[in-house]
Design an enzyme around this catalytic site. Structure first.
Site, PDB file in Angstrom:
ATOM      1  N   HIS B  35      32.941  50.207  39.728  1.00 51.66           N
ATOM      2  CA  HIS B  35      32.128  49.278  41.154  1.00 51.66           C
ATOM      3  C   HIS B  35      32.436  48.750  42.204  1.00 51.66           C
ATOM      4  O   HIS B  35      34.098  48.872  42.391  1.00 51.66           O
ATOM      5  CB  HIS B  35      31.355  48.574  40.487  1.00 51.66           C
ATOM      6  CG  HIS B  35      31.999  47.092  40.030  1.00 51.66           C
ATOM      7  ND1 HIS B  35      32.703  47.063  39.828  1.00 51.66           N
ATOM      8  CD2 HIS B  35      32.024  45.717  40.678  1.00 51.66           C
ATOM      9  CE1 HIS B  35      34.234  45.350  39.539  1.00 51.66           C
ATOM     10  NE2 HIS B  35      33.230  44.945  40.630  1.00 51.66           N
ATOM     11  N   ASP B  39      37.876  43.664  44.224  1.00 48.12           N
ATOM     12  CA  ASP B  39      39.562  43.557  43.156  1.00 48.12           C
ATOM     13  C   ASP B  39      40.142  44.981  42.311  1.00 48.12           C
ATOM     14  O   ASP B  39      40.340  44.629  41.674  1.00 48.12           O
ATOM     15  CB  ASP B  39      39.636  41.905  42.627  1.00 48.12           C
ATOM     16  CG  ASP B  39      37.703  42.108  41.886  1.00 48.12           C
ATOM     17  OD1 ASP B  39      36.561  42.308  42.458  1.00 48.12           O
ATOM     18  OD2 ASP B  39      37.350  41.027  40.797  1.00 48.12           O
ATOM     19  N   HIS B  40      38.096  46.026  42.744  1.00 53.37           N
ATOM     20  CA  HIS B  40      38.265  46.782  42.206  1.00 53.37           C
ATOM     21  C   HIS B  40      38.473  47.961  42.187  1.00 53.37           C
ATOM     22  O   HIS B  40      38.951  49.170  41.816  1.00 53.37           O
ATOM     23  CB  HIS B  40      36.794  47.281  40.954  1.00 53.37           C
ATOM     24  CG  HIS B  40      36.879  45.822  40.422  1.00 53.37           C
ATOM     25  ND1 HIS B  40      36.920  45.632  38.766  1.00 53.37           N
ATOM     26  CD2 HIS B  40      36.885  44.877  39.826  1.00 53.37           C
ATOM     27  CE1 HIS B  40      36.855  44.920  37.619  1.00 53.37           C
ATOM     28  NE2 HIS B  40      36.594  43.991  38.347  1.00 53.37           N
ATOM     29  N   HIS B 114      26.045  43.954  36.557  1.00 53.93           N
ATOM     30  CA  HIS B 114      26.315  43.822  37.029  1.00 53.93           C
ATOM     31  C   HIS B 114      26.033  43.225  38.412  1.00 53.93           C
ATOM     32  O   HIS B 114      24.676  43.705  38.545  1.00 53.93           O
ATOM     33  CB  HIS B 114      27.835  44.285  37.971  1.00 53.93           C
ATOM     34  CG  HIS B 114      28.831  43.509  38.170  1.00 53.93           C
ATOM     35  ND1 HIS B 114      28.803  41.890  37.812  1.00 53.93           N
ATOM     36  CD2 HIS B 114      29.799  43.393  38.870  1.00 53.93           C
ATOM     37  CE1 HIS B 114      29.791  41.352  38.478  1.00 53.93           C
ATOM     38  NE2 HIS B 114      30.456  42.338  39.040  1.00 53.93           N
ATOM     39  N   ASP B 184      33.042  44.952  35.130  1.00 47.23           N
ATOM     40  CA  ASP B 184      32.474  43.691  35.166  1.00 47.23           C
ATOM     41  C   ASP B 184      31.152  43.597  34.439  1.00 47.23           C
ATOM     42  O   ASP B 184      29.836  44.159  35.041  1.00 47.23           O
ATOM     43  CB  ASP B 184      32.461  42.855  36.522  1.00 47.23           C
ATOM     44  CG  ASP B 184      33.897  42.564  36.787  1.00 47.23           C
ATOM     45  OD1 ASP B 184      34.404  42.961  36.558  1.00 47.23           O
ATOM     46  OD2 ASP B 184      34.142  41.765  38.147  1.00 47.23           O
ATOM     47  N   HIS B 242      39.684  39.881  32.936  1.00 49.75           N
ATOM     48  CA  HIS B 242      39.330  38.974  34.197  1.00 49.75           C
ATOM     49  C   HIS B 242      39.130  38.112  34.238  1.00 49.75           C
ATOM     50  O   HIS B 242      38.129  37.005  34.410  1.00 49.75           O
ATOM     51  CB  HIS B 242      37.869  40.093  34.507  1.00 49.75           C
ATOM     52  CG  HIS B 242      37.230  39.875  35.599  1.00 49.75           C
ATOM     53  ND1 HIS B 242      36.743  39.309  36.042  1.00 49.75           N
ATOM     54  CD2 HIS B 242      37.344  40.641  36.672  1.00 49.75           C
ATOM     55  CE1 HIS B 242      36.244  39.598  37.123  1.00 49.75           C
ATOM     56  NE2 HIS B 242      36.793  40.486  37.938  1.00 49.75           N
TER      57      HIS B 242
END
Lengths: 275, 275
Positions: B35, B39-40, B114, B184, B242
């Protein structure tokens, strides 16, 4: 500007390195991006996001090539992010321009000659007059309302007629300084008038003079060329950087530059250089 | 897939950490992005650029939310960058789908729950049959043209009539494995059928159960919930990750999960976990 951090360019990992070297994100109010090659701005989205995650409220001003705006907007939009602070994007014009005229500093951009549009930045710290010695001011019973007069160098006459000499309660403030960041550029004297008389010039030297043909082909400079610019700009100090990773030893850069210009520093990540 | 690196998500600094931990960029042919929270994926532009600067020629396949395509295109365009290798962008569909069916592995995406569109990934390593023992094959004089037959488990009859038993020249090959990366997500059993029977499940647990309300508000999970998923999926192993940076000690995550599911690992950057 005193205690403020001006961030010029922001490669990947800048937020991590800032933490590592003890530079506070909250001291950053102005970020300047010279051009849109990744090593100069890929750390920006992360820094801007992290500031928001930590609940920043102070405004942030970004001065960058106009093409960055839709990219930043899209990055925020796809993440459904609303920043916690006011974020102002100021597109850089094609030529030179005054970007910020703050009470304590002035920032100007100037075009350099790179493969894509690229700007250097001149940062001028203004003098703020005399610096107060707060303990002494209190000792002599000077009211806070008179502090601005002290900064201008004036003495203070107390109600009892006693004259407090300015030099008893103040000391020399920081002197004005000029720092020129010449970004990534081919050797050119086009911006010499702008950076003339700078205290410190940062000039890239991706290559040594032996690779001058590579420098031309890739729109970069050599250590000799950087020194030439510093000399012709009558600078006090030259800070070299942006070395190609093919060189393992950086001392030849200093040596090559020192033949032409005497006061050379080779920039090392995490180091501090007096301007 | 043997010797190949599958990269799932790519936060800022991934290229640096990969070098640090000895993962070769040239072993990466497929990148999966769950996604578009920074941070991804904020490390992706840098990695893609660096591969090109190093002259990569092998194709690279990126599986990511469709909204990333115009951002990547713009980033390359403003830098006037033409990548040195074929780069294929495969937009993730809304639901589940088979993304790659390679001779050695299969990758499937599945939606999780998410704040923005987000996918998990199921990676299935296929069995490649028996593993050749090259020295033994040479010793028994088996021609290379027959190797594929050996991998299938067949014996080899030499021209002199001597029968070379398969087990003399091969050993057990790697067994098939299933790894589920649940990205996530809020606690949900919607993807349980897809990950059923996985050898290892990675499930986020940003919070401990004591902060379950925060987990719900932020579309994240707790360690207890992650363990619940692993249990109901009949997984062999649960890998937790995470963690919110507010927790300094990660052992409570393991403890909380182990009450429900026995085989728990707490993921630590740079560590290697057997699937």
């Amino acid at each position: 500007m005193y205690g403020e951090v001006l961030l010029i360019d922001c490669g990947e990992g800048t937020q991590i390195q800032m933490q590592r070297f003890g530079l506070k994100w909250r001291s950053v109010h102005h970020i300047f991006i010279s051009h849109l090659h990744g090593d100069h701005y890929f750390g920006l989205p992360g820094l801007i996001n992290s500031m928001s995650l930590l609940g920043r409220v102070a405004p942030l001003h970004l001065y960058a090539p106009a093409e960055l705006k839709p990219i930043m907007d899209a990055i925020l939009e796809v993440a459904d992010t609303v920043l916690s602070y006011p974020f102002y994007f100021h597109p850089l014009p094609e030529g030179s321009a005054l970007l910020v005229d703050d009470p304590s500093f002035r920032a100007t951009c100037f075009p350099v000659d790179h493969r894509i549009q690229c700007h250097g930045f001149l940062i001028e710290r203004k003098t703020k007059g005399r610096k107060l010695l707060p303990d002494k001011c209190t000792e002599f019973g000077i009211p806070a309302a008179y502090y601005d007069q002290l900064k201008l160098g004036n003495d203070y006459e107390r109600k009892d007629g006693f004259l407090v000499k300015n030099e008893w309660v103040t000391e020399d403030g920081p002197s004005p300084k000029k720092y020129a960041y010449c970004a990534d550029t081919l050797f050119t004297d086009s911006f010499l008038p702008v950076i003339q008389g700078a205290d410190t010039i940062y000039h890239e030297c991706t290559y040594l003079e032996a690779d001058a043909d590579k420098a031309v082909a890739r729109f970069h400079s050599t250590a000799k060329q950087a020194a030439e610019i510093a000399k012709r700009a009558n600078a006090k100090q030259l800070l070299l950087g942006h070395f190609s990773s093919k060189y393992k030893d950086l001392d030849p850069f200093r040596q090559e530059a020192e033949v032409i210009f005497p006061n050379v520093q080779v920039s090392i990540e995490g180091s501090v250089y007096e301007i």
